[in-house]
Design a protein around this motif. Structure first.
Motif, PDB file in Angstrom:
ATOM      1  N   PRO A  49      -2.053  67.419  -1.313  1.00  0.00           N
ATOM      2  CA  PRO A  49      -1.130  66.031  -2.058  1.00  0.00           C
ATOM      3  C   PRO A  49      -2.789  65.365  -2.543  1.00  0.00           C
ATOM      4  CG  PRO A  49      -1.068  66.820   0.632  1.00  0.00           C
ATOM      5  CD  PRO A  49      -1.817  67.670  -0.190  1.00  0.00           C
ATOM      6  N   ASP A  50      -3.610  64.635  -1.687  1.00  0.00           N
ATOM      7  CA  ASP A  50      -5.162  63.700  -1.537  1.00  0.00           C
ATOM      8  C   ASP A  50      -5.734  64.474  -1.633  1.00  0.00           C
ATOM      9  OD1 ASP A  50      -6.174  61.186  -2.387  1.00  0.00           O
ATOM     10  OD2 ASP A  50      -5.679  60.538  -0.411  1.00  0.00           O
ATOM     11  N   PRO A  51      -6.237  64.682  -2.845  1.00  0.00           N
ATOM     12  CA  PRO A  51      -7.410  65.149  -3.384  1.00  0.00           C
ATOM     13  C   PRO A  51      -9.311  64.226  -3.124  1.00  0.00           C
ATOM     14  CG  PRO A  51      -7.222  65.424  -5.493  1.00  0.00           C
ATOM     15  CD  PRO A  51      -5.836  64.500  -4.402  1.00  0.00           C
ATOM     16  N   VAL A  52      -8.568  63.085  -2.232  1.00  0.00           N
ATOM     17  CA  VAL A  52     -10.004  62.846  -2.279  1.00  0.00           C
ATOM     18  C   VAL A  52     -10.304  62.498  -0.068  1.00  0.00           C
ATOM     19  CG1 VAL A  52     -10.656  59.842  -1.913  1.00  0.00           C
ATOM     20  CG2 VAL A  52      -9.590  60.718  -3.819  1.00  0.00           C
ATOM     21  N   VAL A  53      -9.021  62.288   0.009  1.00  0.00           N
ATOM     22  CA  VAL A  53      -9.783  63.119   1.396  1.00  0.00           C
ATOM     23  C   VAL A  53      -9.927  63.589   2.176  1.00  0.00           C
ATOM     24  CG1 VAL A  53      -7.980  63.112   2.996  1.00  0.00           C
ATOM     25  CG2 VAL A  53      -7.204  61.002   2.219  1.00  0.00           C
ATOM     26  N   LEU A  54      -9.336  65.480   0.848  1.00  0.00           N
ATOM     27  CA  LEU A  54     -10.166  66.653   1.295  1.00  0.00           C
ATOM     28  C   LEU A  54     -11.466  66.776   0.608  1.00  0.00           C
ATOM     29  CD1 LEU A  54      -9.253  69.701   1.776  1.00  0.00           C
ATOM     30  CD2 LEU A  54      -9.508  69.785  -0.573  1.00  0.00           C
ATOM     31  N   MET A  55     -12.128  65.705  -0.154  1.00  0.00           N
ATOM     32  CA  MET A  55     -13.524  65.241  -0.530  1.00  0.00           C
ATOM     33  C   MET A  55     -14.461  64.990   0.739  1.00  0.00           C
ATOM     34  SD  MET A  55     -13.209  65.029  -4.674  1.00  0.00           S
ATOM     35  CE  MET A  55     -11.845  63.933  -4.983  1.00  0.00           C
ATOM     36  N   GLN A  56     -13.342  64.152   1.101  1.00  0.00           N
ATOM     37  CA  GLN A  56     -13.996  62.985   1.618  1.00  0.00           C
ATOM     38  C   GLN A  56     -14.944  64.067   3.031  1.00  0.00           C
ATOM     39  OE1 GLN A  56     -12.491  59.295   2.435  1.00  0.00           O
ATOM     40  NE2 GLN A  56     -13.779  58.962   4.742  1.00  0.00           N
ATOM     41  N   GLU A  57     -13.691  64.428   3.652  1.00  0.00           N
ATOM     42  CA  GLU A  57     -13.996  65.692   4.856  1.00  0.00           C
ATOM     43  C   GLU A  57     -14.770  66.366   4.366  1.00  0.00           C
ATOM     44  OE1 GLU A  57      -9.678  66.924   5.567  1.00  0.00           O
ATOM     45  OE2 GLU A  57      -9.554  65.367   6.262  1.00  0.00           O
ATOM     46  N   TRP A  58     -14.751  66.965   3.290  1.00  0.00           N
ATOM     47  CA  TRP A  58     -15.590  68.241   2.968  1.00  0.00           C
ATOM     48  C   TRP A  58     -17.160  68.053   2.764  1.00  0.00           C
ATOM     49  CZ3 TRP A  58     -19.580  68.719  -0.911  1.00  0.00           C
ATOM     50  CH2 TRP A  58     -19.715  69.996  -0.544  1.00  0.00           C
ATOM     51  N   GLU A  94     -18.497  64.922   4.980  1.00  0.00           N
ATOM     52  CA  GLU A  94     -18.604  64.454   6.287  1.00  0.00           C
ATOM     53  C   GLU A  94     -18.918  65.027   6.448  1.00  0.00           C
ATOM     54  OE1 GLU A  94     -14.856  62.744   7.559  1.00  0.00           O
ATOM     55  OE2 GLU A  94     -15.724  60.702   6.529  1.00  0.00           O
ATOM     56  N   GLU A  95     -17.926  66.837   6.807  1.00  0.00           N
ATOM     57  CA  GLU A  95     -18.497  68.084   6.779  1.00  0.00           C
ATOM     58  C   GLU A  95     -19.836  68.724   6.790  1.00  0.00           C
ATOM     59  OE1 GLU A  95     -15.376  71.171   7.246  1.00  0.00           O
ATOM     60  OE2 GLU A  95     -14.230  69.730   7.651  1.00  0.00           O
ATOM     61  N   LYS A  96     -20.775  68.469   5.793  1.00  0.00           N
ATOM     62  CA  LYS A  96     -22.117  68.564   4.572  1.00  0.00           C
ATOM     63  C   LYS A  96     -22.777  67.873   5.611  1.00  0.00           C
ATOM     64  CE  LYS A  96     -24.344  70.117   0.931  1.00  0.00           C
ATOM     65  NZ  LYS A  96     -25.193  69.244   0.806  1.00  0.00           N
ATOM     66  N   LYS A  97     -22.756  66.802   5.475  1.00  0.00           N
ATOM     67  CA  LYS A  97     -23.603  65.367   6.154  1.00  0.00           C
ATOM     68  C   LYS A  97     -24.274  66.105   8.050  1.00  0.00           C
ATOM     69  CE  LYS A  97     -24.386  60.740   6.975  1.00  0.00           C
ATOM     70  NZ  LYS A  97     -24.006  59.926   7.562  1.00  0.00           N
ATOM     71  N   ILE A  98     -22.646  66.417   8.255  1.00  0.00           N
ATOM     72  CA  ILE A  98     -22.833  67.362   9.831  1.00  0.00           C
ATOM     73  C   ILE A  98     -23.709  68.225  10.344  1.00  0.00           C
ATOM     74  CG2 ILE A  98     -21.813  67.212  12.295  1.00  0.00           C
ATOM     75  CD1 ILE A  98     -19.715  66.194  11.234  1.00  0.00           C
ATOM     76  N   LYS A  99     -23.329  69.523   9.378  1.00  0.00           N
ATOM     77  CA  LYS A  99     -24.550  70.717   9.081  1.00  0.00           C
ATOM     78  C   LYS A  99     -25.730  70.231   9.084  1.00  0.00           C
ATOM     79  CE  LYS A  99     -20.476  73.881   8.178  1.00  0.00           C
ATOM     80  NZ  LYS A  99     -19.442  73.987   7.028  1.00  0.00           N
ATOM     81  N   ASP A 100     -25.672  69.685   7.062  1.00  0.00           N
ATOM     82  CA  ASP A 100     -27.218  69.254   7.642  1.00  0.00           C
ATOM     83  C   ASP A 100     -28.172  68.606   8.225  1.00  0.00           C
ATOM     84  OD1 ASP A 100     -26.607  70.272   5.237  1.00  0.00           O
ATOM     85  OD2 ASP A 100     -27.021  68.509   3.820  1.00  0.00           O
ATOM     86  N   GLU A 101     -27.470  67.703   9.568  1.00  0.00           N
ATOM     87  CA  GLU A 101     -28.535  66.628  10.276  1.00  0.00           C
ATOM     88  C   GLU A 101     -28.795  67.613  11.125  1.00  0.00           C
ATOM     89  OE1 GLU A 101     -25.492  63.459  11.296  1.00  0.00           O
ATOM     90  OE2 GLU A 101     -26.667  61.976   9.408  1.00  0.00           O
ATOM     91  N   ASP A 102     -27.853  68.622  11.389  1.00  0.00           N
ATOM     92  CA  ASP A 102     -27.751  69.746  12.842  1.00  0.00           C
ATOM     93  C   ASP A 102     -28.950  70.410  12.315  1.00  0.00           C
ATOM     94  OD1 ASP A 102     -25.604  68.485  14.451  1.00  0.00           O
ATOM     95  OD2 ASP A 102     -24.611  69.356  13.839  1.00  0.00           O
TER      96      ASP A 102
END
Length: 111
Positions: A3-12, A14-22
């Protein structure tokens, strides 16, 4: 399509950033952060419990105060009205004057 692709992209992202920092953290840093997170989570639960207990105590005190106030208002003080003779029903009525209701004086000049 979500329903809102912007929210989906933002969540993805954020998860990618966390994995990269980890991935950049050493094993010791990861363990230290996990231990710190567990400690903080335990502290949060402790504070939640204290807050819950405090709110219960405040509610009980509030109820007790209301009961005391109600008791005080239920009965007149000793000797109230005992010396007063019964005169039946009495009332006072008066018209209020102020800025909203100014008393008008009528002057008759045509005598």
């Amino acid at each position: 399509m979500p329903p809102d692709p912007v929210v989906l992209m933002q969540e993805w992202l954020e998860e990618k950033k966390i994995k990269d920092e980890d991935a950049l953290l050493s094993l010791d840093e990861k363990e230290r952060l996990e231990a710190e997170n567990k400690t903080l989570a335990a502290q949060i639960e402790k504070v939640k419990g204290q807050l819950h207990e405090a709110s219960k105590m405040a509610a009980v005190r509030h109820d007790e105060e209301e009961e005391e106030e109600d008791d005080e208002l239920d009965e007149p003080p000793p000797g109230f009205g005992g010396d007063m003779p019964s005169r039946g029903r009495q009332s006072v009525s008066a018209e209020a004057y102020g800025q909203w209701n100014v008393k008008k004086v009528r002057i008759d000049l045509g005598q």
